[in-house]
Design an enzyme around this catalytic site. Structure first.
Site, PDB file in Angstrom:
ATOM      1  N   TYR A 106       0.840  -1.207   0.000  1.00  0.00           N
ATOM      2  CA  TYR A 106       0.000   0.000   0.000  1.00  0.00           C
ATOM      3  C   TYR A 106       0.870   1.251   0.000  1.00  0.00           C
ATOM      4  CZ  TYR A 106      -4.007  -2.921   1.457  1.00  0.00           C
ATOM      5  OH  TYR A 106      -5.004  -3.854   1.533  1.00  0.00           O
ATOM      6  N   HIS A 156     -12.954   2.924   5.634  1.00  0.00           N
ATOM      7  CA  HIS A 156     -11.683   2.228   5.439  1.00  0.00           C
ATOM      8  C   HIS A 156     -11.280   1.396   6.658  1.00  0.00           C
ATOM      9  CE1 HIS A 156     -10.638   5.089   1.982  1.00  0.00           C
ATOM     10  NE2 HIS A 156     -10.517   3.883   1.488  1.00  0.00           N
ATOM     11  N   ARG A 171      -6.005   6.477  -8.892  1.00  0.00           N
ATOM     12  CA  ARG A 171      -5.122   5.496  -8.281  1.00  0.00           C
ATOM     13  C   ARG A 171      -5.569   4.104  -8.724  1.00  0.00           C
ATOM     14  NH1 ARG A 171      -7.144   2.928  -3.670  1.00  0.00           N
ATOM     15  NH2 ARG A 171      -5.012   2.486  -3.061  1.00  0.00           N
ATOM     16  N   ASN A 220      -6.250   0.093  -7.621  1.00  0.00           N
ATOM     17  CA  ASN A 220      -6.366  -0.902  -6.574  1.00  0.00           C
ATOM     18  C   ASN A 220      -6.534  -2.245  -7.285  1.00  0.00           C
ATOM     19  OD1 ASN A 220      -6.537  -1.794  -3.889  1.00  0.00           O
ATOM     20  ND2 ASN A 220      -8.747  -2.023  -4.119  1.00  0.00           N
ATOM     21  N   GLU A 256      -8.867  -2.244 -10.349  1.00  0.00           N
ATOM     22  CA  GLU A 256      -9.768  -1.097 -10.274  1.00  0.00           C
ATOM     23  C   GLU A 256      -8.981   0.163 -10.600  1.00  0.00           C
ATOM     24  OE1 GLU A 256     -12.494  -2.892  -6.598  1.00  0.00           O
ATOM     25  OE2 GLU A 256     -11.190  -1.160  -6.248  1.00  0.00           O
ATOM     26  N   TYR A 268      -6.598 -10.235   3.713  1.00  0.00           N
ATOM     27  CA  TYR A 268      -7.633  -9.225   3.463  1.00  0.00           C
ATOM     28  C   TYR A 268      -8.214  -9.355   2.054  1.00  0.00           C
ATOM     29  CZ  TYR A 268      -9.740  -4.674   2.579  1.00  0.00           C
ATOM     30  OH  TYR A 268     -10.607  -3.673   2.224  1.00  0.00           O
ATOM     31  N   LYS A 269      -7.351  -9.636   1.085  1.00  0.00           N
ATOM     32  CA  LYS A 269      -7.826  -9.754  -0.289  1.00  0.00           C
ATOM     33  C   LYS A 269      -8.440 -11.125  -0.583  1.00  0.00           C
ATOM     34  CE  LYS A 269      -4.440  -6.434  -2.157  1.00  0.00           C
ATOM     35  NZ  LYS A 269      -5.244  -5.418  -2.849  1.00  0.00           N
TER      36      LYS A 269
HETATM   37  C1  HEM Z   1     -13.425   9.021  -1.570  1.00  0.00           C
HETATM   38  C2  HEM Z   1     -12.846   8.063  -2.148  1.00  0.00           C
HETATM   39  C3  HEM Z   1     -12.736   6.644  -1.661  1.00  0.00           C
HETATM   40  C4  HEM Z   1     -13.709   5.742  -1.398  1.00  0.00           C
HETATM   41  C5  HEM Z   1     -15.209   5.956  -1.507  1.00  0.00           C
HETATM   42  C6  HEM Z   1     -13.052   4.523  -0.973  1.00  0.00           C
HETATM   43  C7  HEM Z   1     -13.708   3.368  -0.602  1.00  0.00           C
HETATM   44  C8  HEM Z   1     -13.095   2.200  -0.199  1.00  0.00           C
HETATM   45  C9  HEM Z   1     -13.772   1.020   0.253  1.00  0.00           C
HETATM   46  C10 HEM Z   1     -15.292   0.898   0.402  1.00  0.00           C
HETATM   47  C11 HEM Z   1     -12.854   0.080   0.523  1.00  0.00           C
HETATM   48  C12 HEM Z   1     -13.131  -1.349   1.044  1.00  0.00           C
HETATM   49  C13 HEM Z   1     -12.990  -1.383   2.556  1.00  0.00           C
HETATM   50  C14 HEM Z   1     -13.517  -2.685   3.156  1.00  0.00           C
HETATM   51  O1  HEM Z   1     -12.781  -3.683   3.197  1.00  0.00           O
HETATM   52  O2  HEM Z   1     -14.676  -2.715   3.605  1.00  0.00           O
HETATM   53  C15 HEM Z   1     -11.566   0.646   0.237  1.00  0.00           C
HETATM   54  C16 HEM Z   1     -10.363  -0.012   0.350  1.00  0.00           C
HETATM   55  C17 HEM Z   1      -9.137   0.607   0.220  1.00  0.00           C
HETATM   56  N1  HEM Z   1      -8.921   1.953  -0.048  1.00  0.00           N
HETATM   57 FE1  HEM Z   1     -10.300   3.346  -0.468  1.00  0.00          FE
HETATM   58  N2  HEM Z   1     -11.706   4.706  -0.997  1.00  0.00           N
HETATM   59  C18 HEM Z   1     -11.465   5.990  -1.402  1.00  0.00           C
HETATM   60  C19 HEM Z   1     -10.249   6.594  -1.576  1.00  0.00           C
HETATM   61  C20 HEM Z   1      -9.048   5.995  -1.292  1.00  0.00           C
HETATM   62  C21 HEM Z   1      -7.781   6.645  -1.465  1.00  0.00           C
HETATM   63  C22 HEM Z   1      -7.574   8.064  -1.976  1.00  0.00           C
HETATM   64  C23 HEM Z   1      -6.841   5.760  -1.106  1.00  0.00           C
HETATM   65  C24 HEM Z   1      -5.371   6.073  -1.160  1.00  0.00           C
HETATM   66  C25 HEM Z   1      -4.436   5.565  -0.551  1.00  0.00           C
HETATM   67  C26 HEM Z   1      -7.530   4.523  -0.706  1.00  0.00           C
HETATM   68  C27 HEM Z   1      -6.929   3.360  -0.292  1.00  0.00           C
HETATM   69  C28 HEM Z   1      -7.565   2.158  -0.069  1.00  0.00           C
HETATM   70  C29 HEM Z   1      -6.873   0.903   0.178  1.00  0.00           C
HETATM   71  C30 HEM Z   1      -5.372   0.694   0.236  1.00  0.00           C
HETATM   72  C31 HEM Z   1      -7.871  -0.079   0.339  1.00  0.00           C
HETATM   73  C32 HEM Z   1      -7.647  -1.579   0.530  1.00  0.00           C
HETATM   74  C33 HEM Z   1      -7.804  -2.216  -0.813  1.00  0.00           C
HETATM   75  C34 HEM Z   1      -7.316  -3.648  -0.997  1.00  0.00           C
HETATM   76  O3  HEM Z   1      -6.273  -4.042  -0.504  1.00  0.00           O
HETATM   77  O4  HEM Z   1      -8.000  -4.402  -1.731  1.00  0.00           O
HETATM   78  N3  HEM Z   1      -8.868   4.716  -0.839  1.00  0.00           N
HETATM   79  N4  HEM Z   1     -11.737   1.950  -0.191  1.00  0.00           N
END
Ligand code: HEM
Lengths: 201, 346
Positions: free
Chosen positions: B37, B193, B223, B225, B265, B316-317
């Site tokens: 990350y 988050h 970004r 994901n 994504e 987690y994934k």
């Molecule tokens: C407003 C915008 C954003 C929304 C609506 C959003 C939404 C989400 C949601 C719903 C999750 C899944 C969490 C779960 O497990 O329940 C997630 C995961 C995550 N988000 Fe965001 N996010 C946003 C912006 C960002 C930004 C700017 C970052 C930058 C670092 C970020 C980093 C992450 C990371 C690292 C994960 C874990 C993903 C993985 O390993 O699969 N998010 N986000």
């Protein structure tokens, strides 16, 4: 003590009486009664004359506080037979509440969650509601699959009270639903659910 | 050039496949042989022709089939679309943005004609030709956000900005990697988050939030994901986890190539003009391992990435059951040669 570090779980800061409020509404469940009784000193006659106390007895420790609460001498006191009837009364109270009203909620986390939903429905900001956790650590859990809510969950996994799937209780909390998330634990290998552990007493 | 839209499925017989051209334009997310990350945000600007970045809102050969899948999900579970009442201005902002971008990027498929607040929207692939009054909800068959996101690939969240935080107050979420809009709606940036491991402690979310609070209109950011999915299934929602979870136990050395998919994504974030909310677009791309190994650089890099993944991310994934089998299968295609920097094929 509640486990810390769950980002989505609200922080329950404790019932600090706000002296300048024009009206105090206390929604108390079970041992939540003590959250107020322990702060007797902060309740002067002005505060009491502006107070409405709603109380639902519950659990072995949380019963029999009616008289002590009544004896505080608040403007209004209501002893509800159940949580549902307390919430019904709270709805009515908030419908006619005016500016400057403070809501205080104390009891189990499931009760705080449900009373908070009533507050949110009446346009109150969650950050302005004063809360204190008292009593059991049992969780209110929503099944993410069928959306049914099960109250007073002490074990994980546990069978969903609605669809029956064995659910893992996640450390993810929704204020809007007033509940933790339950997710099927043996989805990847049906029948492989581990034995329930008593985690939230 | 007109896109030839495929007839295919993301469920039951899983007939989804990528054409050779679509593999070349796949937004492979790894620019090196490892992954962790980070605050991985960059300006969302147009990229080279023939890539997924050719336009800022991307449509590809899967558009029609993906929109059909979304309609099926919504029939079973209407709660995948929700919007809190104060989000109406942001809904119109989003409708405008998506119509404009789709019409500019793909004029042979979409046309937007405006005459004051009288708008005519033509969507040829889906056979839609509607005239409506911009700003008047009663002139559309449903709310504006639902209307336009039934016609746009990817999931969409609109986050409201107030009290120095972002609040997830509206969304269309049918192609998600295991999170629930119905559960998360109304939460703030740190709350939704909450379940993500490691990133909070690393300060990733503090820095990302600060950055987003200052996002400027006209300067979208993006970004990557990624995760992995068994079978080309778009709807890997927690709601249906008990239905798709068993797929994870079906991976064998014999079927890795077909069954195991890299799920990427491309997330873009847009400041909206009237509401000052932010639109978060989560555009999901799926590619199976047989397709991935047709690009030698990706075939070398992906098993290396999978090997270096921290255990918390594997868990987690949801990769635990099939990561090793996938690495073993992919390793046949990794001759140990160094890989070039950047994400694109050589
Ligand atoms: C407003 C915008 C954003 C929304 C609506 C959003 C939404 C989400 C949601 C719903 C999750 C899944 C969490 C779960 O497990 O329940 C997630 C995961 C995550 N988000 Fe965001 N996010 C946003 C912006 C960002 C930004 C700017 C970052 C930058 C670092 C970020 C980093 C992450 C990371 C690292 C994960 C874990 C993903 C993985 O390993 O699969 N998010 N986000």
């Amino acid at each position: 003590m509640l486990v810390e570090g769950i980002k989505s779980r609200p922080v329950y800061m404790g019932l600090s009486i706000q002296p300048r409020a024009r009206r105090h509404i206390f929604a108390l469940e079970g041992e939540g009664a003590h959250a107020l009784l322990d702060r007797k000193a902060a309740l002067d006659s002005t505060a009491l004359s502006r107070s409405e106390i709603l109380y639902a007895p519950r659990g072995s420790q949380g019963k029999g506080n009616d008289e002590a609460l009544r004896a505080l001498g608040a403007d209004m006191f209501f002893a509800a037979p159940t949580i549902a009837t307390l919430l019904f009364r709270l709805r009515g109270t908030l419908t006619t509440a005016h500016m400057g009203t403070r809501l205080y909620i104390a009891g189990t986390e499931g009760f705080i969650g449900q009373a908070m939903i009533v507050a949110l429905d009446h346009g109150m900001d969650h950050a302005s509601v004063i809360t204190e956790h008292r009593g059991s650590l049992a969780r209110r859990v929503q099944c993410v699959h069928c959306k049914g809510v099960t109250e007073d969950v002490t074990h994980s996994p546990f069978p969903c009270g609605h669809c029956g799937l064995p659910l893992l209780v996640r450390d993810h909390y929704s204020r809007r639903l007033g509940a933790f998330q339950g997710v099927n634990i043996d989805a990847e290998e049906p029948g492989s659910a581990p034995d329930p552990e008593e985690l939230f007493l | 050039m007109a896109i030839a839209f495929k007839q295919e499925t993301f469920r039951d017989d899983f007939s989804y496949r990528n054409s050779a051209e679509n593999i070349r334009r796949f937004p492979f997310p790894f620019d090196r042989d490892e992954y962790m990350y980070a605050v991985n945000m960059e300006p969302h600007v147009k990229g080279q022709k023939g890539t997924a970045f050719e336009n800022l809102i991307d449509i590809d050969e899967h558009y029609v089939a993906e929109m059909r899948d979304r309609a099926l999900v919504l029939k079973e579970d209407p709660l995948r679309y929700q919007a809190l009442p104060h989000m109406m201005a942001a809904q119109w902002d989003t409708l405008e943005l998506l119509m404009e971008e789709q019409a500019v990027g793909f004029p042979e498929h979409f046309t937007l004609a405006r005459n004051g607040d009288q708008w005519r929207w033509i969507n040829r692939p889906l056979g839609i030709d509607d005239t409506f009054t911009f700003g008047d909800r009663s002139t559309l068959p449903c709310e504006p956000l639902e209307y336009i996101t039934r016609q746009a690939q990817g999931d969409f969240c609109i986050v409201d900005q107030r009290d120095g935080n972002l609040w997830m107050d509206a969304g269309m979420v049918t192609t998600q990697a295991d999170w629930s809009l119905d559960f998360d709606i109304g939460m703030n940036f740190m709350e939704w988050h909450g379940p993500v491991p490691l990133a909070h402690q690393m300060g990733v979310f503090d820095r990302a939030l600060k950055f987003l609070l200052n996002l400027q209109q006209g300067k979208p950011t993006r970004r990557f994901n990624w995760t992995m999915t068994i079978n080309p299934r778009l709807d890997t929602s927690p709601e249906n986890y008990h239905k798709w979870g068993p797929d994870r136990a079906t991976v064998t050395t014999g079927n890795v190539g077909d069954k195991v998919h890299l799920r990427v994504e491309v997330q873009s974030l847009w400041r909206l003009p009237r509401s000052n909310a932010i639109l978060f677009v989560i555009r999901c791309y799926l590619m199976n391992m047989n397709e991935l190994v047709t690009v030698p650089k990706w075939a070398r890099r992906f098993p290396r990435v999978l090997r270096t993944l921290p255990p918390e991310l594997i868990d987690y994934k949801g990769l635990t059951r099939y990561r090793q089998t996938t690495i073993d299968w992919l390793s046949k295609f990794d001759d140990g040669e160094p890989t070039s920097p950047g994400t694109f094929p050589d």
